[in-house]
Design a protein around this motif. Sequence first.
Motif, mmCIF file in Angstrom:
data_model
loop_
_atom_site.group_PDB
_atom_site.id
_atom_site.type_symbol
_atom_site.label_atom_id
_atom_site.label_comp_id
_atom_site.label_asym_id
_atom_site.label_seq_id
_atom_site.Cartn_x
_atom_site.Cartn_y
_atom_site.Cartn_z
ATOM 1 N N ALA A 20 0.149 -4.298 8.749
ATOM 2 C CA ALA A 20 0.025 -5.337 8.328
ATOM 3 C C ALA A 20 -0.420 -6.124 9.774
ATOM 4 N N VAL A 21 -1.424 -5.981 9.984
ATOM 5 C CA VAL A 21 -2.356 -6.993 10.903
ATOM 6 C C VAL A 21 -3.034 -8.019 10.800
ATOM 7 N N PHE A 56 -2.948 -4.191 4.896
ATOM 8 C CA PHE A 56 -2.032 -5.362 3.784
ATOM 9 C C PHE A 56 -1.990 -6.695 3.919
ATOM 10 N N ASN A 57 -2.117 -7.072 5.413
ATOM 11 C CA ASN A 57 -2.476 -8.640 5.754
ATOM 12 C C ASN A 57 -3.203 -9.349 5.432
ATOM 13 N N VAL A 58 -4.101 -9.364 4.712
ATOM 14 C CA VAL A 58 -5.507 -9.646 4.288
ATOM 15 C C VAL A 58 -5.974 -10.404 2.684
ATOM 16 N N SER A 113 -1.147 -7.309 -5.196
ATOM 17 C CA SER A 113 -0.855 -8.609 -5.910
ATOM 18 C C SER A 113 0.567 -8.780 -6.675
ATOM 19 N N ASN A 114 0.601 -8.408 -5.646
ATOM 20 C CA ASN A 114 2.823 -8.348 -6.420
ATOM 21 C C ASN A 114 3.812 -9.326 -5.430
ATOM 22 N N LEU A 115 3.221 -8.788 -4.111
ATOM 23 C CA LEU A 115 3.750 -9.012 -2.427
ATOM 24 C C LEU A 115 3.281 -10.034 -2.096
ATOM 25 N N GLY A 116 1.612 -9.829 -1.795
ATOM 26 C CA GLY A 116 0.540 -10.602 -1.098
ATOM 27 C C GLY A 116 1.147 -10.033 0.568
ATOM 28 N N PRO A 117 -0.300 -11.298 1.059
ATOM 29 C CA PRO A 117 0.343 -10.043 2.601
ATOM 30 C C PRO A 117 1.782 -11.272 3.103
ATOM 31 N N GLY A 118 1.646 -10.442 4.464
ATOM 32 C CA GLY A 118 3.324 -11.274 5.620
ATOM 33 C C GLY A 118 4.269 -10.673 5.547
ATOM 34 N N LEU A 119 3.758 -9.242 5.205
ATOM 35 C CA LEU A 119 5.601 -8.607 5.234
ATOM 36 C C LEU A 119 5.220 -7.746 6.323
ATOM 37 N N LEU A 120 6.444 -7.079 6.352
ATOM 38 C CA LEU A 120 5.882 -6.540 6.917
ATOM 39 C C LEU A 120 5.492 -4.839 6.729
ATOM 40 N N GLU A 121 5.063 -4.107 7.658
ATOM 41 C CA GLU A 121 4.302 -2.815 7.322
ATOM 42 C C GLU A 121 5.199 -2.347 6.641
ATOM 43 N N SER A 122 6.433 -1.407 6.833
ATOM 44 C CA SER A 122 7.160 -0.999 6.006
ATOM 45 C C SER A 122 7.622 -1.397 4.891
ATOM 46 N N ALA A 123 7.917 -2.245 4.525
ATOM 47 C CA ALA A 123 7.588 -2.836 2.811
ATOM 48 C C ALA A 123 6.287 -1.878 2.192
ATOM 49 N N TYR A 124 5.912 -2.757 2.662
ATOM 50 C CA TYR A 124 4.824 -2.167 2.378
ATOM 51 C C TYR A 124 4.302 -0.407 1.618
ATOM 52 N N GLU A 125 4.702 -0.265 2.681
ATOM 53 C CA GLU A 125 5.621 1.745 2.379
ATOM 54 C C GLU A 125 6.209 1.833 2.017
#
Length: 129
Positions: free
Chosen positions: A82-83, A111-113, A21-33
């Motif tokens: 993030a696919v 996370f890419n949803v 909810s803070n970042l949304g989709p579209g970032l690299l997997e490493s950022a979400y990790e």
Amino acid sequence: MKHGIDEIARDVVDAAFKVHSNLGPGLLESAYEACLAHELGLRGHKVEKQMPQPITYEGLMIEAGYRLDLLVDGELIIELKAVEQLLPIHHAQVMTYLKLSRRTLALLINFNVPRIKNGIRRVALNHPE
């Protein structure tokens, strides 16, 4: 603080909702990790990032470059993506990690949803081999 595996999984899902909810989709997997690991740490969980997962073959431990994205409290594997969409190979990868590590539960999170609830899959292995 000791958490049951289902409680850990609930905390991970809740943390994933917050991160998404803070970042949304579209970032690299490493950022979400990094963000998910931080959020889980704030909730009192021990989080290991990029933990090596060797292969045991005929009694020989082989370091083949496999890594668990996150391991929470030594029990729950989290595999992050993030696919565009999760594929059967992603599920197979998580099942293999469960077998190799002799753990019983993992969460596969994409996370890419648009809505994170559509990107979370619970993967269980009833009897580790």
